[in-house]
Design an enzyme around this catalytic site. Structure first.
Site, PDB file in Angstrom:
ATOM      1  N   GLU A 157       0.943  -1.329  -0.179  1.00  0.00           N
ATOM      2  CA  GLU A 157      -0.347   0.236   0.271  1.00  0.00           C
ATOM      3  C   GLU A 157       1.042   0.738  -0.103  1.00  0.00           C
ATOM      4  O   GLU A 157       0.374   2.404   0.454  1.00  0.00           O
ATOM      5  CB  GLU A 157      -0.633  -0.021   1.081  1.00  0.00           C
ATOM      6  CG  GLU A 157      -0.102   0.184   2.702  1.00  0.00           C
ATOM      7  CD  GLU A 157       0.174  -1.177   3.069  1.00  0.00           C
ATOM      8  OE1 GLU A 157       0.400  -2.094   2.370  1.00  0.00           O
ATOM      9  OE2 GLU A 157       0.456  -1.427   4.391  1.00  0.00           O
TER      10      GLU A 157
ATOM     11  N   HIS B   4      -8.325  -4.010  -0.616  1.00  0.00           N
ATOM     12  CA  HIS B   4      -7.610  -3.621   0.405  1.00  0.00           C
ATOM     13  C   HIS B   4      -6.579  -3.045   0.481  1.00  0.00           C
ATOM     14  O   HIS B   4      -6.548  -2.393   0.961  1.00  0.00           O
ATOM     15  CB  HIS B   4      -6.969  -5.692  -0.235  1.00  0.00           C
ATOM     16  CG  HIS B   4      -5.981  -6.079   1.770  1.00  0.00           C
ATOM     17  ND1 HIS B   4      -6.386  -6.423   2.867  1.00  0.00           N
ATOM     18  CD2 HIS B   4      -4.723  -5.441   1.876  1.00  0.00           C
ATOM     19  CE1 HIS B   4      -5.177  -6.234   3.068  1.00  0.00           C
ATOM     20  NE2 HIS B   4      -4.956  -5.714   3.046  1.00  0.00           N
ATOM     21  N   GLU B   5      -5.542  -2.853  -0.625  1.00  0.00           N
ATOM     22  CA  GLU B   5      -4.019  -1.604  -0.967  1.00  0.00           C
ATOM     23  C   GLU B   5      -5.055  -0.395  -0.871  1.00  0.00           C
ATOM     24  O   GLU B   5      -4.797   0.142  -0.157  1.00  0.00           O
ATOM     25  CB  GLU B   5      -3.959  -2.407  -1.457  1.00  0.00           C
ATOM     26  CG  GLU B   5      -2.918  -3.883  -1.941  1.00  0.00           C
ATOM     27  CD  GLU B   5      -2.032  -3.940  -0.828  1.00  0.00           C
ATOM     28  OE1 GLU B   5      -1.188  -3.487  -0.069  1.00  0.00           O
ATOM     29  OE2 GLU B   5      -2.545  -5.053  -0.679  1.00  0.00           O
TER      30      GLU B   5
ATOM     31  N   HIS C  43      -5.902   0.317   2.784  1.00  0.00           N
ATOM     32  CA  HIS C  43      -5.080   1.005   3.496  1.00  0.00           C
ATOM     33  C   HIS C  43      -4.324   2.493   3.284  1.00  0.00           C
ATOM     34  O   HIS C  43      -4.198   2.678   4.541  1.00  0.00           O
ATOM     35  CB  HIS C  43      -3.444   0.117   3.038  1.00  0.00           C
ATOM     36  CG  HIS C  43      -3.423  -1.342   3.806  1.00  0.00           C
ATOM     37  ND1 HIS C  43      -3.685  -1.442   5.069  1.00  0.00           N
ATOM     38  CD2 HIS C  43      -2.710  -2.217   3.159  1.00  0.00           C
ATOM     39  CE1 HIS C  43      -3.021  -2.841   5.314  1.00  0.00           C
ATOM     40  NE2 HIS C  43      -2.994  -2.884   4.335  1.00  0.00           N
TER      41      HIS C  43
ATOM     42  N   GLU D 100      -3.656  -4.513   9.444  1.00  0.00           N
ATOM     43  CA  GLU D 100      -4.328  -5.756   8.707  1.00  0.00           C
ATOM     44  C   GLU D 100      -5.228  -6.096   8.734  1.00  0.00           C
ATOM     45  O   GLU D 100      -6.839  -6.182   7.858  1.00  0.00           O
ATOM     46  CB  GLU D 100      -3.599  -6.288   8.293  1.00  0.00           C
ATOM     47  CG  GLU D 100      -2.192  -6.020   7.795  1.00  0.00           C
ATOM     48  CD  GLU D 100      -1.794  -5.920   6.714  1.00  0.00           C
ATOM     49  OE1 GLU D 100      -2.746  -5.602   5.624  1.00  0.00           O
ATOM     50  OE2 GLU D 100      -0.559  -5.550   6.365  1.00  0.00           O
TER      51      GLU D 100
ATOM     52  N   TYR E 176      -4.505 -10.595   9.864  1.00  0.00           N
ATOM     53  CA  TYR E 176      -5.542  -9.670   8.515  1.00  0.00           C
ATOM     54  C   TYR E 176      -6.772 -10.683   9.032  1.00  0.00           C
ATOM     55  O   TYR E 176      -8.215  -9.812   9.273  1.00  0.00           O
ATOM     56  CB  TYR E 176      -4.804 -10.508   7.385  1.00  0.00           C
ATOM     57  CG  TYR E 176      -4.206 -10.827   6.888  1.00  0.00           C
ATOM     58  CD1 TYR E 176      -2.786 -10.976   6.965  1.00  0.00           C
ATOM     59  CD2 TYR E 176      -4.048  -9.333   5.630  1.00  0.00           C
ATOM     60  CE1 TYR E 176      -1.382  -9.838   6.784  1.00  0.00           C
ATOM     61  CE2 TYR E 176      -2.647  -9.037   5.007  1.00  0.00           C
ATOM     62  CZ  TYR E 176      -1.915  -9.197   5.817  1.00  0.00           C
ATOM     63  OH  TYR E 176      -0.252  -8.444   5.102  1.00  0.00           O
TER      64      TYR E 176
ATOM     65  N   ASP F 101       7.851  -9.665  10.715  1.00  0.00           N
ATOM     66  CA  ASP F 101       7.903 -10.209   9.100  1.00  0.00           C
ATOM     67  C   ASP F 101       6.975 -11.950  10.130  1.00  0.00           C
ATOM     68  O   ASP F 101       6.327 -12.591   9.796  1.00  0.00           O
ATOM     69  CB  ASP F 101       9.015 -11.403   8.414  1.00  0.00           C
ATOM     70  CG  ASP F 101       8.326 -11.484   7.009  1.00  0.00           C
ATOM     71  OD1 ASP F 101       7.569 -10.911   6.418  1.00  0.00           O
ATOM     72  OD2 ASP F 101       8.745 -12.886   6.676  1.00  0.00           O
TER      73      ASP F 101
END
Ligand code: BES
Ligand code: ZN
Length: 632
Positions: free
Chosen positions: A299, A323-324, A327, A346, A411, A403
Site C-alpha cells: 500500500e 485491500h491496498e 490501507h 491489516e 489479517y 515478518d
C-alpha cells in the site's frame, strides 16, 4: 543473539516534540489532549531510534540509481526536531555504507555505527547539537540490500530493460535509507532520483506520469508517512489514466491487460470514500510490478505496488486492489505504532476490503471471500496451535523479525473481531464510529491499548455487559479463536463443497454442475477435496477442468498442492515453470512446503530452487531457505 534495545525512553514529558501520533497536520493533538503535556510513545523494539531526543520531520533524498553496480548512492538530508540538551541523533541502518555526515548545510560531524543486531542492523549514532536543524548523510546501499530487488531484463515482461523496486515494510527501509525506521514516526519527504534515461522512476509520492528525457525525477510527499511507506520503482513503464485522479502504470506489454483487469478502480475509490470518509492522498495509482514481487500488494501511498499474478483476465482477484486501497485509511492514515500492533493495520484493512467488495460486487460475492478467509484462518490456528501466543491479535515480537507477525491472525482474526463488534452494535453505529476514528486520528499512529480505550469510550459507552458480550479481551489478548466467533456462510461455496463431496463419492464431472463458477468456487472446491486423491481421480479432474493449464495463479497454487501431494506428474513442468517465474511468497511457501514433505520431493524442490532462487526477492528467499534447509 538479539540484544533488545533496553535503553530507550518511552515517556516524553513536555518536550513539545511532535511525535507522529500526537499530532497531525490539521493540528489534531489527541495524545496531548488525553494526557496533558505528557505524550506516551509506544516503545518500538524493532528500531534503534530515540525519537524523544531527536526526531525526523522531513526527509530529502538525492540519489543516483546505478544498475551496473546495483547501488543507490547520494545524500539524504533530515530535518529534525531536538529536545533541549540533546547531542545525538539515533538512526537505523542495515548494510549501508555511510560516507560523510554534515550538519546545517556545512560542518562535518562525527558518527559511529554500532554493533549489528540480527534483523535490526546497526544503530547509527550521529553527533549533533540541540540546536541542530539539518543532518545530511552521504551514503550508498549494498548490492544485497534486502529492500531492493534489481531485476535483469529477462525478469521483466518486456525482456529488454532492467527494473528496480523497493519493499520497505516492515523494517527494510533502513537497508536503502538511513532513517528512523519505526512506524510510530512520520515525516514528509521529497526526492530527486536520477536513473537511466530510457527508464521511468516512480515513488510513493506525487508522480509525473510521463517519461523524462534526462532521467531526472523529482518527487514530493506533502503528507507525513512512516518509513515503511517509502517506496521507489524504476523501469520501462507507461501509464493509463482511468480518471483525473486514478490510473495504472505497467510495462508497455502489460498495460492493456492491466487496464482491463483494474477497470473497477474508480468505483472502488468512490465506495471506500462513501464508507469511511474522503481519500486524503490526492491521486491513487497502481503500479504492476514484475512477477518476482514477493507480495500480492503493498500500500505505498498514492502508488500501490501490485503483483502481476492478480491479472487473471476475468477481474476475479481484484479484492487485492480493494485491500491496498483500504490501507489508505487503515494503516496509512492511522498507522500501527509498532509491529506488535500490526493487526490494527491489516485486520481493519481486511474488514474494510470486505465492505468495498460487498458494495461493488454484492453480498453473495463478498460472502464467498469472507468464508474463504475464515477457512484459511482456521487452518492457520490449527497449524500454529490454539494456545500459541502468536495467535493473539496483540503480538510480542521482541527479539524476532516482525515478518513473523505476518500471518492470518493479524489479517483474518482481526477482521472477524471487527465483524463481531459490527454485529453487536449494528452497522450504522459501527460505520459512524469507524469514520470518526479515521478522521480523529488521521496522520497519526495507534496502539492496541489506545484503540481499545477509544472503542470503550466512543462506541461501547463503557457498557461493561456489551464489552463482555463482544469478548474484547479474549479476541485481543487471548489465543486461538474466541467462543463468540461469528458465523458466516456462503450458499455459493456450499454448492462447491457439495460438488467436491460428490466427486469424492465417485460422481463423474458430467454429474457436477460448474456453470457460472467463479475463481472462488473453484478454490473452495479444490480445498474441499481432501488431502488424498488417487491417480485416476487426479486425471479425471484435470481432463474435465483443465486445471494444470489454468492461468489463474490462485487456482494454480491450490491445484499444484494436490498434484504434489498425490504424485500427479503431468503437472511437473507447469509447476517448475510457475516456480521459475513467480516470486510471490504466498504461493512459493505452500508449494515448496508441499514438495518438502518427502525426501524425494525435497530433492526435486531443491533442484528447482537452486535455479529459481537468484530471481526471488530477499523477503521470499528468507522464508524459503528455512523451509528447504538451504544454505546460501
Ligand atoms: N502491507 C501488506 C504487505 C506486507 C505486510 C508487507 C507485512 C510486509 C510486511 C499488504 O497490504 C498486504 O497485506 N498484502 C497481501 C494482500 C492482501 C490482499 C491480503 C499480500 O501481499 O498477499
Ligand atoms: Zn494489507
Amino acid at each position: 543473539m538479539m540484544i533488545p534495545p533496553l535503553y530507550k525512553t518511552t515517556l516524553i514529558a513536555g518536550l513539545g516534540l511532535a511525535i507522529a501520533g500526537c499530532s497531525g497536520p490539521a493540528g489534531k493533538d489527541e495524545t496531548m489532549e488525553q494526557t496533558g503535556s505528557t505524550a506516551i510513545m509506544a516503545n518500538d523494539v524493532h528500531s534503534f531510534a530515540r525519537p524523544d531526543e531527536a526526531v525526523i520531520k522531513h526527509l530529502a533524498l538525492d540519489l543516483d540509481v546505478d544498475f551496473d553496480n546495483k547501488t543507490l548512492s547520494g545524500t539524504v538530508t533530515l530535518d529534525i526536531e531536538t529536545a533541549p540538551g540533546t547531542n545525538r541523533l539515533w538512526l537505523d541502518t542495515r548494510d549501508l555504507s555511510i560516507e560523510k555526515i554534515t550538519l546545517d548545510g556545512g560542518k562535518e560531524t562525527t558518527f559511529q555505527l554500532g554493533d549489528a543486531v540480527e534483523f535490526l542492523g546497526q544503530p547509527l549514532e550521529v553527533a549533533i547539537g540541540d540546536s541542530t536543524k539539518q543532518v545530511a548523510i552521504q551514503y550508498r546501499t549494498s548490492p544485497g540490500a534486502a529492500a531492493l530487488q534489481w531485476l535483469e531484463p529477462a525478469q521483466t515482461h518486456g525482456g529488454r530493460h532492467p527494473f528496480l523496486f523497493t519493499q520497505s515494510q516492515a523494517i527494510l527501509a533502513r537497508t536503502w535509507i538511513p532513517l528512523q525506521d519505526s512506524p510510530g514516526i512520520k515525516f514528509t519527504y521529497d526526492a530527486e532520483i536520477r536513473c537511466p534515461a530510457e527508464l521511468m522512476a516512480l515513488m510513493s509520492a506525487e508522480n509525473d506520469t510521463a517519461l523524462h528525457a534526462d532521467g531526472v525525477y523529482r518527487f514530493r510527499m506533502p503528507q507525513p508517512v512512516p518509513s515503511y511507506l517509502m517506496a521507489l520503482a524504476v523501469g520501462n513503464l507507461e501509464y493509463h489514466a482511468y480518471s483525473d485522479t486514478c490510473g495504472v502504470y505497467a510495462e508497455p506489454g502489460l498495460l492493456e491487460a492491466s487496464r482491463h483487469e483494474f477497470a473497477d478502480l474508480p468505483a472502488m475509490i468512490t465506495s471506500a470514500e462513501s464508507l469511511y470518509g474522503p481519500y486524503l492522498w490526492g491521486r491513487y495509482d497502481l503500479l504492476v510490478l514484475p512477477p518476482s514481487f514477493p507480495f500480492g500488494g503493498m500500500e505505498n501511498p498514492r502508488l500501490t505496488f501490485a503483483t502481476p499474478t492478480i491479472i487473471a483476465g476475468d477481474r476475479s482477484l481484484v479484492a487485492l486492489v480493494a485491500h491496498e486501497l483500504a490501507h489508505s485509511w487503515s494503516g496509512n492514515l492511522v498507522t500501527n505504532s509498532t509491529w506488535n500492533d500490526f493487526w490494527l493495520n491489516e485486520g481493519f484493512t481486511v474488514y474494510f476490503e470486505g465492505r468495498i467488495m460487498e458494495q461493488i460486487y454484492g453480498k453473495e460475492y463478498a460472502d464467498m471471500l469472507t468464508v474463504l478467509g475464515m477457512n484459511e484462518l482456521r487452518g492457520t490456528v490449527e497449524e500454529l496451535g490454539a494456545d500459541n501466543p502468536d495467535t493473539r491479535l496483540y503480538l510480542d515480537l521482541e527479539g524476532r523479525d516482525p515478518d513473523e507477525g505476518v500471518t492470518d491472525i493479524a489479517y483474518e482474526k482481526g477482521r472477524f473481531f471487527l465483524l463481531t463488534i459490527e454485529r453487536a452494535v449494528g452497522r450504522e453505529k459501527w460505520d459512524a464510529f469507524l469514520s470518526g476514528y479515521f478522521s480523529k486520528f488521521e496522520f497519526g499512529t495507534m496502539t492496541t491499548k489506545r484503540f481499545l480505550g477509544y472503542l470503550d469510550s466512543e462506541l461501547l459507552s463503557n457498557d461493561t455487559s456489551l464489552r463482555e458480550s463482544i469478548n474484547v479481551d479474549a479476541w485481543v489478548y487471548g489465543t486461538g479463536l474466541p467462543d463468540n466467533f461469528p458465523t458466516v456462510s456462503s450458499t455459493a461455496l456450499d454448492q462447491a463443497a457439495a460438488a467436491a463431496q460428490a466427486f469424492r463419492g465417485g460422481a463423474g464431472p458430467e454429474a457436477i454442475d460448474t456453470t457460472g463458477w467463479t475463481t472462488h468456487h473453484w478454490l473452495h472446491f479444490l480445498r474441499s477435496l481432501g488431502d488424498s486423491l488417487d491417480p485416476a481421480g487426479m486425471e479425471k479432474l484435470d481432463r474435465a477442468y483443465r486445471l494444470t493449464a489454468s492461468g489463474n495463479s490462485e487456482i494454480q497454487c491450490d491445484w499444484f498442492k494436490h498434484c504434489i501431494r498425490n504424485g500427479y506428474s503431468p503437472a511437473d513442468t507447469r509447476i517448475r515453470e510457475f516456480l521459475m517465474h513467480v516470486g510471490r511468497r504466498k504461493f512459493l511457501k505452500p508449494i515448496y512446503s508441499a514438495m518438502a514433505q518427502t525426501d524425494e520431493g525435497k530433492q526435486k524442490a531443491l533442484a528447482i530452487y537452486r535455479d529459481a532462487r537468484p530471481g526471488y526477492h530477499a523477503v521470499s528467499t528468507h522464508t524459503l531457505d528455512e523451509i528447504l534447509g538451504y544454505q546460501p
